[in-house]
Scaffold this motif. Structure first.
Motif, PDB file in Angstrom:
ATOM      1  N   LEU A 210       8.565  13.915  -5.667  1.00  0.00           N
ATOM      2  CA  LEU A 210       8.997  12.650  -5.082  1.00  0.00           C
ATOM      3  C   LEU A 210       8.453  12.486  -3.659  1.00  0.00           C
ATOM      4  CD1 LEU A 210      10.658  10.080  -5.261  1.00  0.00           C
ATOM      5  CD2 LEU A 210      12.644  11.381  -4.469  1.00  0.00           C
ATOM      6  N   ALA A 211       8.505  13.593  -2.871  1.00  0.00           N
ATOM      7  CA  ALA A 211       7.988  13.515  -1.514  1.00  0.00           C
ATOM      8  C   ALA A 211       6.487  13.231  -1.496  1.00  0.00           C
ATOM      9  CB  ALA A 211       8.280  14.826  -0.765  1.00  0.00           C
ATOM     10  N   GLU A 212       5.756  13.885  -2.421  1.00  0.00           N
ATOM     11  CA  GLU A 212       4.323  13.647  -2.492  1.00  0.00           C
ATOM     12  C   GLU A 212       4.035  12.217  -2.944  1.00  0.00           C
ATOM     13  OE1 GLU A 212       0.204  14.346  -2.283  1.00  0.00           O
ATOM     14  OE2 GLU A 212       1.979  15.279  -1.379  1.00  0.00           O
ATOM     15  N   ARG A 213       4.857  11.718  -3.861  1.00  0.00           N
ATOM     16  CA  ARG A 213       4.681  10.336  -4.309  1.00  0.00           C
ATOM     17  C   ARG A 213       4.918   9.359  -3.152  1.00  0.00           C
ATOM     18  NH1 ARG A 213       8.161   9.166  -9.384  1.00  0.00           N
ATOM     19  NH2 ARG A 213       6.718  10.744 -10.173  1.00  0.00           N
ATOM     20  N   GLU A 214       5.967   9.637  -2.362  1.00  0.00           N
ATOM     21  CA  GLU A 214       6.234   8.774  -1.213  1.00  0.00           C
ATOM     22  C   GLU A 214       5.108   8.865  -0.188  1.00  0.00           C
ATOM     23  OE1 GLU A 214      10.013  10.003   0.194  1.00  0.00           O
ATOM     24  OE2 GLU A 214      11.150   8.926  -1.353  1.00  0.00           O
ATOM     25  N   ARG A 215       4.581  10.089   0.008  1.00  0.00           N
ATOM     26  CA  ARG A 215       3.474  10.243   0.958  1.00  0.00           C
ATOM     27  C   ARG A 215       2.250   9.468   0.499  1.00  0.00           C
ATOM     28  NH1 ARG A 215      -1.139  12.713   1.909  1.00  0.00           N
ATOM     29  NH2 ARG A 215      -1.225  13.545  -0.215  1.00  0.00           N
ATOM     30  N   MET A 216       1.935   9.586  -0.788  1.00  0.00           N
ATOM     31  CA  MET A 216       0.782   8.862  -1.316  1.00  0.00           C
ATOM     32  C   MET A 216       0.987   7.355  -1.213  1.00  0.00           C
ATOM     33  SD  MET A 216      -1.591  10.949  -2.322  1.00  0.00           S
ATOM     34  CE  MET A 216      -2.527   9.960  -3.470  1.00  0.00           C
ATOM     35  N   ALA A 217       2.234   6.909  -1.491  1.00  0.00           N
ATOM     36  CA  ALA A 217       2.506   5.476  -1.383  1.00  0.00           C
ATOM     37  C   ALA A 217       2.300   4.995   0.051  1.00  0.00           C
ATOM     38  CB  ALA A 217       3.929   5.180  -1.850  1.00  0.00           C
ATOM     39  N   GLY A 218       2.759   5.809   1.022  1.00  0.00           N
ATOM     40  CA  GLY A 218       2.564   5.433   2.418  1.00  0.00           C
ATOM     41  C   GLY A 218       1.102   5.405   2.807  1.00  0.00           C
ATOM     42  N   GLU A 219       0.334   6.406   2.334  1.00  0.00           N
ATOM     43  CA  GLU A 219      -1.089   6.435   2.646  1.00  0.00           C
ATOM     44  C   GLU A 219      -1.805   5.217   2.059  1.00  0.00           C
ATOM     45  OE1 GLU A 219      -2.957   8.692   4.378  1.00  0.00           O
ATOM     46  OE2 GLU A 219      -1.114   9.644   5.051  1.00  0.00           O
ATOM     47  N   ILE A 220      -1.475   4.900   0.817  1.00  0.00           N
ATOM     48  CA  ILE A 220      -2.124   3.750   0.172  1.00  0.00           C
ATOM     49  C   ILE A 220      -1.752   2.450   0.879  1.00  0.00           C
ATOM     50  CG2 ILE A 220      -2.185   2.399  -1.960  1.00  0.00           C
ATOM     51  CD1 ILE A 220      -1.910   5.045  -3.475  1.00  0.00           C
ATOM     52  N   HIS A 221      -0.480   2.337   1.255  1.00  0.00           N
ATOM     53  CA  HIS A 221      -0.045   1.107   1.932  1.00  0.00           C
ATOM     54  C   HIS A 221      -0.746   0.937   3.272  1.00  0.00           C
ATOM     55  CE1 HIS A 221       2.539  -1.205   4.691  1.00  0.00           C
ATOM     56  NE2 HIS A 221       2.840  -1.928   3.629  1.00  0.00           N
ATOM     57  N   ASP A 222      -0.847   2.046   4.028  1.00  0.00           N
ATOM     58  CA  ASP A 222      -1.402   1.948   5.379  1.00  0.00           C
ATOM     59  C   ASP A 222      -2.922   1.849   5.391  1.00  0.00           C
ATOM     60  OD1 ASP A 222       1.160   2.125   6.277  1.00  0.00           O
ATOM     61  OD2 ASP A 222       1.060   4.237   6.839  1.00  0.00           O
ATOM     62  N   THR A 223      -3.564   2.207   4.304  1.00  0.00           N
ATOM     63  CA  THR A 223      -5.034   2.220   4.312  1.00  0.00           C
ATOM     64  C   THR A 223      -5.601   1.230   3.297  1.00  0.00           C
ATOM     65  OG1 THR A 223      -5.011   4.087   2.761  1.00  0.00           O
ATOM     66  CG2 THR A 223      -5.123   4.609   5.099  1.00  0.00           C
ATOM     67  N   ARG A 255     -16.389  -0.299   2.183  1.00  0.00           N
ATOM     68  CA  ARG A 255     -16.852   1.080   2.327  1.00  0.00           C
ATOM     69  C   ARG A 255     -15.804   1.937   3.031  1.00  0.00           C
ATOM     70  NH1 ARG A 255     -22.057   2.057   1.041  1.00  0.00           N
ATOM     71  NH2 ARG A 255     -23.443   0.246   0.733  1.00  0.00           N
ATOM     72  N   ALA A 256     -15.163   1.349   4.064  1.00  0.00           N
ATOM     73  CA  ALA A 256     -14.104   2.091   4.756  1.00  0.00           C
ATOM     74  C   ALA A 256     -12.954   2.393   3.798  1.00  0.00           C
ATOM     75  CB  ALA A 256     -13.602   1.295   5.960  1.00  0.00           C
ATOM     76  N   ASN A 257     -12.599   1.407   2.963  1.00  0.00           N
ATOM     77  CA  ASN A 257     -11.544   1.622   1.973  1.00  0.00           C
ATOM     78  C   ASN A 257     -11.929   2.710   0.973  1.00  0.00           C
ATOM     79  OD1 ASN A 257      -9.488  -0.075   2.765  1.00  0.00           O
ATOM     80  ND2 ASN A 257      -9.341  -1.078   0.776  1.00  0.00           N
ATOM     81  N   LEU A 258     -13.190   2.708   0.551  1.00  0.00           N
ATOM     82  CA  LEU A 258     -13.664   3.716  -0.373  1.00  0.00           C
ATOM     83  C   LEU A 258     -13.577   5.108   0.241  1.00  0.00           C
ATOM     84  CD1 LEU A 258     -14.954   4.440  -3.071  1.00  0.00           C
ATOM     85  CD2 LEU A 258     -17.199   3.974  -2.037  1.00  0.00           C
ATOM     86  N   ALA A 259     -13.942   5.207   1.518  1.00  0.00           N
ATOM     87  CA  ALA A 259     -13.847   6.501   2.204  1.00  0.00           C
ATOM     88  C   ALA A 259     -12.398   6.954   2.302  1.00  0.00           C
ATOM     89  CB  ALA A 259     -14.477   6.394   3.597  1.00  0.00           C
ATOM     90  N   GLU A 260     -11.484   6.000   2.592  1.00  0.00           N
ATOM     91  CA  GLU A 260     -10.058   6.340   2.666  1.00  0.00           C
ATOM     92  C   GLU A 260      -9.562   6.812   1.295  1.00  0.00           C
ATOM     93  OE1 GLU A 260      -8.078   6.640   5.054  1.00  0.00           O
ATOM     94  OE2 GLU A 260      -8.743   5.434   6.762  1.00  0.00           O
ATOM     95  N   ALA A 261      -9.974   6.109   0.237  1.00  0.00           N
ATOM     96  CA  ALA A 261      -9.535   6.491  -1.104  1.00  0.00           C
ATOM     97  C   ALA A 261     -10.007   7.897  -1.446  1.00  0.00           C
ATOM     98  CB  ALA A 261     -10.069   5.489  -2.131  1.00  0.00           C
TER      99      ALA A 261
END
Length: 409
Positions: A210-223, A255-261
């Motif tokens: 759950l914590a990893e899912r929340e972390r990934m959700a935050g990363e995706i939202h912010d980037t 390209r920046a989004n691709l690098a973030e992904a």
């Protein structure tokens, strides 16, 4: 004992105990039949008693063996009735009394060494076993007195013998059954602890997922989410403006989004941080972020950065960079800001990031409206590194909001 557990065992534990006693039955059978056979051979070959007495003794031993075969073998390892237990113990005691009457009490001693443990192993409770190990020596003591013609001089010896036999059997039986019960209690406790540890491991795994899912959700939202919003805005603006310039910005943002992904998938540091040197990578990342925001969003971003920063952990740097991304994105899209000041301040407690905009401010947000996932995730991310995050209206008289995120140095 096999059928008296201090705690309610699980079906699997009870099955294991029954299997153990099932395997141990062979030993019980061999011990009892063996001691009866050896005693019978000794009576026939070594005793000087009359033949009739010896044959009577052997018959008593055979009767004890037959009683064990018919009744006793069913009492080991299963829940038995008290009546069946009483039948077996009383019948065996009678056989031993007959043996003592015709050949003397000493001949019955060898079978007693197996019969008393049987009485403890077969009993459905302690009380019947105590009764048996008291009654049997008492009966043998009476047989001893009868063999001596009920002479008064034989009473002390018979009483002492019966008392010692009963006392030894009680003490040994209680001690052994106590050890068995304690071992079973410990085995059950170990099983419960093992089950609890498995449950805790499962819960910890679920919490980590759950914590990893929340972390990934935050990363995706912010980037990624922020980048896609910028691409949408640029695509809409390209319809009316300089198409070539807008397409170049769309490509740069994509390209920046691709690098973030790719960084998220590989669990690497954000590309903006990975591109800079260790000493100044956060400052360089904020400068690139400000330039990109100005170009893509059309928002004027002013920087107020120190010449150098104290040593920060990678996690703290990510918190500040993500907070800056979230703050700049919200200032334009939600606050309608045209000018934003991005600043870093260093003090003895750590580093504080502030994002100050000239937008509509929180007063324009309808009452009861949620602050949004991004701000909630930002606060949670800051708390993980021992920091804090807060969003409030400006207090310097200007319009707009100020976002403050602090991390320890």
């Amino acid at each position: 004992m096999p059928h008296h557990l201090p705690l309610a065992p699980s079906r699997g534990r009870l099955t294991q105990l029954m299997d153990f006693w099932e395997r141990s039955r062979v030993g019980w059978h061999a011990a009892w039949y063996g001691v009866l056979a050896v005693t019978a051979v000794a009576v026939l070959a070594l005793s000087s008693a009359p033949l009739a007495a010896r044959l009577t003794g052997v018959a008593a031993l055979a009767a004890a063996a037959a009683l064990y075969l018919v009744v006793g073998t069913r009492l080991l390892g299963e829940r038995c009735s008290l009546a069946r237990y009483a039948l077996y113990t009383a019948g065996t005691t009678a056989c031993l009394v007959v043996l003592a009457l015709v050949l003397g009490p000493g001949v019955a001693l060898a079978p007693l060494f197996v019969f008393f443990p049987q009485a403890w192993a077969m009993t459905p409770s302690r009380t019947p076993a105590v009764v048996v190990v008291i009654a049997t020596p008492a009966a043998l003591g009476l047989a001893q007195l009868a063999g001596n013609g009920w002479a008064a001089a034989s009473v002390p010896d018979a009483v002492a013998t019966a008392f010692l036999q009963a006392a030894a059997a009680i003490v040994l039986g209680l001690w052994i059954t106590g050890l068995v019960r304690e071992s079973e209690s410990r085995a059950l406790l170990v099983a419960e602890l093992t089950a609890t540890r498995a449950e805790l491991a499962s819960a910890e795994h679920a919490r980590g997922v759950l914590a990893e899912r929340e972390r990934m959700a935050g990363e995706i939202h912010d980037t990624l989410a922020q980048g896609f919003l910028s691409i949408v805005a640029l695509a809409q603006a390209a319809q009316d403006g300089d198409t070539r310039e807008r397409l170049a910005l769309i490509e740069s943002t994509a390209r920046a989004n691709l690098a973030e992904a790719r960084a998220i998938v590989a669990a690497h540091a954000p590309p903006d941080l990975a591109a800079g040197k260790e000493a100044d990578r956060l400052l360089a990342a904020l400068e690139r972020l400000a330039a990109r925001t100005s170009a893509v969003e059309g928002t004027a971003v002013e920087l107020d950065l120190p010449a150098a920063l104290p040593p920060l952990t990678s996690e703290a740097e990510v918190v500040l960079l993500r907070a800056a991304q979230e703050g700049l994105g919200n200032a334009r899209r939600h606050g309608g800001a045209t000018r934003v000041v991005l600043a870093l301040a260093v003090d003895v407690e750590g580093v504080e990031l502030t994002v100050t905009d000239d937008g509509t401010g929180l007063a324009a947000v309808p009452a009861g409206t949620s602050t949004g996932y991004g701000l909630t995730a930002m606060a949670a991310r800051a708390a993980q590194v021992g920091g804090s995050a807060a969003l409030a209206d400006r207090t310097d008289g200007g319009a707009g909001c100020v976002l403050r995120v602090r991390v320890p140095a």
